[in-house]
Design an enzyme around this catalytic site. Structure first.
Site, PDB file in Angstrom:
ATOM      1  N   GLY A   1      -0.634  -2.532   3.221  1.00 11.44           N
ATOM      2  CA  GLY A   1      -1.736  -2.859   2.699  1.00 11.44           C
ATOM      3  C   GLY A   1      -2.945  -3.057   3.672  1.00 11.44           C
TER       4      GLY A   1
ATOM      5  N   VAL B   1       1.845  -1.523  11.573  1.00 12.39           N
ATOM      6  CA  VAL B   1       3.021  -2.568  12.736  1.00 12.39           C
ATOM      7  C   VAL B   1       3.518  -1.366  13.686  1.00 12.39           C
ATOM      8  CG1 VAL B   1       4.796  -3.924  13.101  1.00 12.39           C
ATOM      9  CG2 VAL B   1       3.338  -4.246  11.061  1.00 12.39           C
TER      10      VAL B   1
ATOM     11  N   ASP C   1       3.479 -14.280  -0.895  1.00 11.65           N
ATOM     12  CA  ASP C   1       3.965 -13.046  -1.252  1.00 11.65           C
ATOM     13  C   ASP C   1       5.424 -13.055  -0.593  1.00 11.65           C
ATOM     14  OD1 ASP C   1       3.951 -10.038  -1.684  1.00 11.65           O
ATOM     15  OD2 ASP C   1       2.656  -9.781   0.045  1.00 11.65           O
TER      16      ASP C   1
END
Length: 341
Positions: free
Chosen positions: A21, A25, A149
């Site tokens: 989001g 990477v 998260d």
């Protein structure tokens, strides 16, 4: 795609690993003198978000917050830098698999993740969280770091069997307000976080409880089939389906889960290290239990040839709930959407 990094850093992009989001990477190589090379990961903010100052602040804030978290169960951040596309930071490269993919593979082949390994993974994650939760500033004051998260996507297991927490992208310190947003994955979110109340380390304990529930049962503790608004309401009300747990699950572990998943944070563990201790006692009380070697060997047997690259040709269908947005992605809800919930 990154076109060019800071020439002074000498990073060579190898390939894209994943896109989430907030950012993408990449696997990269740090090239140094006399043929020196080190494999690292590069996280770059997505172009579509780079124009929003708050997104940039969150991205940079993650690097600053985690920079001094040095623990074997936390993915380390080495550096924050800029290139023509914007900010990026350099992380430890974890050669392995995400916990989400690990669980997902078990579901595909209709195989239960061994209970002792599920508890072992949760215990190691708890140790990493306990370390982060206990950090203090230069004056000795608690930083009050909360990951916000904790979910299977944000736990990586390397080839040596070491679980590592990653992606502190929406982490905060307890003095920070929610600023009109609920961020995170509803499937794993603590009720107080969904209600936009003050959060602390006990919110991470709750999320880890949902992760452990998922590992043990292969099922979600929450019904993810209704609308997003209904799911948000159910999360706020802490509606959980305890019947999804195996009927023969030891009562000791059920008790730990109920303590982790208590609606009132005051009824949860008062310290994350106490949770880690209870989980470790459960698997080691008989004098022996799983280690990182046990987990690594199991992964090699289950996923030969690079952890999943040799998956069976015929796999059983996975419950559609495991593919929903609330399980796979981090959501951000604004005030209007929250009021509707």
């Amino acid at each position: 795609m990154i076109s060019k990094l800071d020439a002074n850093d000498h990073y060579e992009i190898v390939n894209l690993i994943a896109e989430g989001g907030m950012g993408a990477v990449y696997k990269a190589k740090k090239v140094g003198a006399a043929g020196f090379e080190k494999t690292v990961a590069i996280k770059m903010m997505l172009d579509k978000l780079a124009g929003d100052r708050r997104n940039v602040d969150d991205f940079v804030g993650e690097a600053k917050l985690v920079a001094n978290l040095i623990h074997e169960n936390i993915v380390q951040i080495y550096d924050l830098a800029q290139c023509p596309e914007g900010y990026y930071f350099v992380l430890e490269f974890v050669d392995g698999i995400s916990l989400y993919d690990f669980i997902d593979f078990h579901l595909k082949i209709r195989r239960q993740l061994p209970l002792n390994l599920a508890v072992f993974i949760a215990a190691r994650v708890a140790r990493g969280l306990a370390y982060a939760h206990s950090r203090r500033d230069a004056a000795g004051r608690p930083l009050g770091i909360v990951h916000c998260d904790v979910c299977p996507h944000n736990v990586l297991i390397n080839t040596e069997g070491v679980p590592k927490i990653t992606d502190f992208g929406i982490a905060r310190i307890t003095t920070q307000a929610f600023a009109g947003r609920v961020s995170g994955k509803l499937a794993f979110m603590a009720p107080e976080q969904a209600r936009r109340e003050e959060v602390d380390f006990r919110s991470d304990i709750y999320s880890l409880g949902i992760v452990l529930f998922f590992m043990i049962s292969g099922k979600m503790a929450r019904d993810l089939s209704p609308s997003l608004t209904e799911i948000l309401h159910n999360v706020r009300q802490n509606k959980l389906d305890w019947t999804q747990l195996p009927a023969d699950l030891p009562g000791e572990l059920v008790g730990m889960l109920k303590k982790m998943l208590a609606d009132d944070p005051a009824d949860r563990y008062s310290d994350t290290s106490l949770l880690a201790k209870d989980l470790e006692y459960f698997i080691y009380k008989d004098g022996y239990g799983p280690t990182i070697v046990t987990l690594a060997n199991y992964m090699r047997e289950l996923l030969p040839g690079r952890f999943g690259s040799a998956a069976p040709e015929e796999t059983a269908p996975i419950d559609d709930l495991d593919r929903t947005m609330v399980l796979d992605r981090t959501i951000v809800l604004n005030d209007r959407e929250l009021n509707q919930g």
